[in-house]
Design a protein around this motif. Structure first.
Motif, mmCIF file in Angstrom:
data_model
loop_
_atom_site.group_PDB
_atom_site.id
_atom_site.type_symbol
_atom_site.label_atom_id
_atom_site.label_comp_id
_atom_site.label_asym_id
_atom_site.label_seq_id
_atom_site.Cartn_x
_atom_site.Cartn_y
_atom_site.Cartn_z
ATOM 1 N N LYS A 8 3.405 2.484 12.214
ATOM 2 C CA LYS A 8 3.901 2.266 10.858
ATOM 3 C C LYS A 8 5.403 2.122 10.866
ATOM 4 O O LYS A 8 6.117 2.876 11.505
ATOM 5 C CB LYS A 8 3.519 3.446 9.963
ATOM 6 N N SER A 55 -0.398 4.737 0.674
ATOM 7 C CA SER A 55 0.338 3.484 0.833
ATOM 8 C C SER A 55 -0.143 2.814 2.109
ATOM 9 O O SER A 55 -0.489 3.493 3.085
ATOM 10 C CB SER A 55 1.836 3.747 0.914
ATOM 11 N N SER A 56 -0.170 1.495 2.108
ATOM 12 C CA SER A 56 -0.753 0.751 3.223
ATOM 13 C C SER A 56 0.255 -0.197 3.841
ATOM 14 O O SER A 56 1.061 -0.811 3.145
ATOM 15 C CB SER A 56 -1.959 -0.050 2.741
ATOM 16 N N ALA A 102 -1.257 -2.200 6.401
ATOM 17 C CA ALA A 102 -2.211 -3.068 7.095
ATOM 18 C C ALA A 102 -1.938 -4.527 6.745
ATOM 19 O O ALA A 102 -1.620 -4.860 5.600
ATOM 20 C CB ALA A 102 -3.635 -2.694 6.703
ATOM 21 N N ILE A 124 -6.419 -1.115 9.455
ATOM 22 C CA ILE A 124 -6.181 0.006 8.547
ATOM 23 C C ILE A 124 -4.829 0.600 8.910
ATOM 24 O O ILE A 124 -4.536 0.838 10.083
ATOM 25 C CB ILE A 124 -7.260 1.106 8.673
ATOM 26 N N GLU A 175 -2.525 3.510 6.776
ATOM 27 C CA GLU A 175 -2.285 4.240 5.529
ATOM 28 C C GLU A 175 -1.650 5.588 5.809
ATOM 29 O O GLU A 175 -1.887 6.201 6.855
ATOM 30 C CB GLU A 175 -3.600 4.483 4.774
ATOM 31 N N VAL A 232 -6.421 9.259 2.636
ATOM 32 C CA VAL A 232 -6.396 8.037 3.438
ATOM 33 C C VAL A 232 -7.811 7.675 3.884
ATOM 34 O O VAL A 232 -8.719 8.509 3.904
ATOM 35 C CB VAL A 232 -5.463 8.190 4.666
ATOM 36 N N GLN A 275 -4.251 4.725 11.481
ATOM 37 C CA GLN A 275 -3.993 3.325 11.843
ATOM 38 C C GLN A 275 -5.075 2.838 12.801
ATOM 39 O O GLN A 275 -5.421 3.527 13.763
ATOM 40 C CB GLN A 275 -2.622 3.166 12.497
#
Length: 298
Positions: A2, A163-164, A166, A173, A175, A208, A228
């Protein structure tokens, strides 16, 4: 992984109305007994911050030079230019697009923090830009709540909505989910400063998307709040889950509400498995690792 603290910034920007009543406008003097942390802007005021960061094996230093301006509607904002980047003890010249980039920030209660367009800056500059935005967003949130009258005052914002990051192609995925725990840690009347502690913490219940049972078992001492899943090749996937927190400490001037210094500790505890199916059931042995970012500005 992320990208930095972007998801937490998005969260900070979406919980504002639940954080409490507005502070006074930033160009007004605060009346007695009101929020003493409110920013009191002066047009033309100059600001310079030196940021130092450690992200695993990467160490950097960089400078942000700002000036206070006022838009056509009379709202104050700070405009920053970045320079003097040192990466792993070596000076790095910023290309023209990065040197010409201007980051707009404001602690005015009616100016919601937002992530700028980062498409034209070099990747090495994204971290410092987003980390400075994290500091401002946390201070803005504390000011917007206007709930501090004495040392030790505290408020908690339950948010939890994921919050994403992706992209649907490589990252299937991505988040995370946090609440905000904010405390007025210290007030030093002799120095006319206050210190805030803002903790980004996992919610009491996970929010999530955890698509398989093994991802639901806590990696640390709270429900997992970070996940993730990435494609790593034809029919292969890397699935990761864990706990992410931020601890942010900000020293603020009681004279004008200006941020004087700040530090951030951002650990991420991760459990990782490589899988041979999209259901993430046919997976290899689990491995654990930690990512830790530590940032400070003066």
């Amino acid at each position: 992984m992320k990208p930095f603290a972007m998801a937490s910034l998005i969260l900070a920007g979406t919980i504002l109305l639940s954080a409490g009543p507005s502070a006074p406008a930033a160009n007004q003097s605060a009346p007695p007994g009101s929020n003493r942390l409110v920013r009191r802007y002066q047009e033309g005021e100059k600001l310079t911050y030196r940021m130092k960061g450690t992200n695993q094996q990467w160490q950097y230093e960089i400078q942000a030079d700002g000036v206070v301006k006022k838009d056509a509607a009379g709202s104050f904002f700070e405009e920053y230019a970045w320079s003097n980047l040192v990466s792993n003890h070596q000076p790095v010249a910023l290309p023209a697009a990065s040197s010409e980039f201007r980051q707009i920030l404001s602690l005015a209660p009616d100016c919601t923090p937002s992530i700028p367009d980062l498409s034209k800056v070099q990747p090495v500059l994204i971290g410092p830009i987003v980390d400075l935005l994290t500091f401002y967003s946390d201070l803005w949130l504390a000011n917007r709540a206007a709930k501090f009258s004495r040392e030790g005052d505290h408020f908690y914002v339950e948010h939890g909505t994921p919050s994403s990051w992706a992209d649907g192609t490589r990252v299937l995925i991505g988040e995370d989910s946090i609440d905000f725990d904010v405390t007025l840690k210290n007030v030093d009347q002799s120095q006319q400063t206050a210190t805030l502690l803002i903790r980004h913490v996992p919610p009491a219940q996970t929010h999530v998307k955890l698509p398989t049972d093994w991802m639901r078992a806590p990696v640390a001492d709270t429900p997992n709040n970070w996940v993730q899943v990435e494609k790593s090749g034809e029919g292969k996937y890397v699935a990761e889950v864990g706990k992410e927190t931020f601890e942010v400490e900000i020293k603020v001037s009681l004279v004008n509400g200006r941020m004087l210094s700040a530090r951030m500790d951002n650990p991420l505890e991760v459990l990782k498995r490589e899988c041979a199916d999209s259901a993430l059931v046919a997976c290899g042995a689990a491995t654990r690792y930690q990512i830790r970012r530590q940032i400070e500005i003066h």
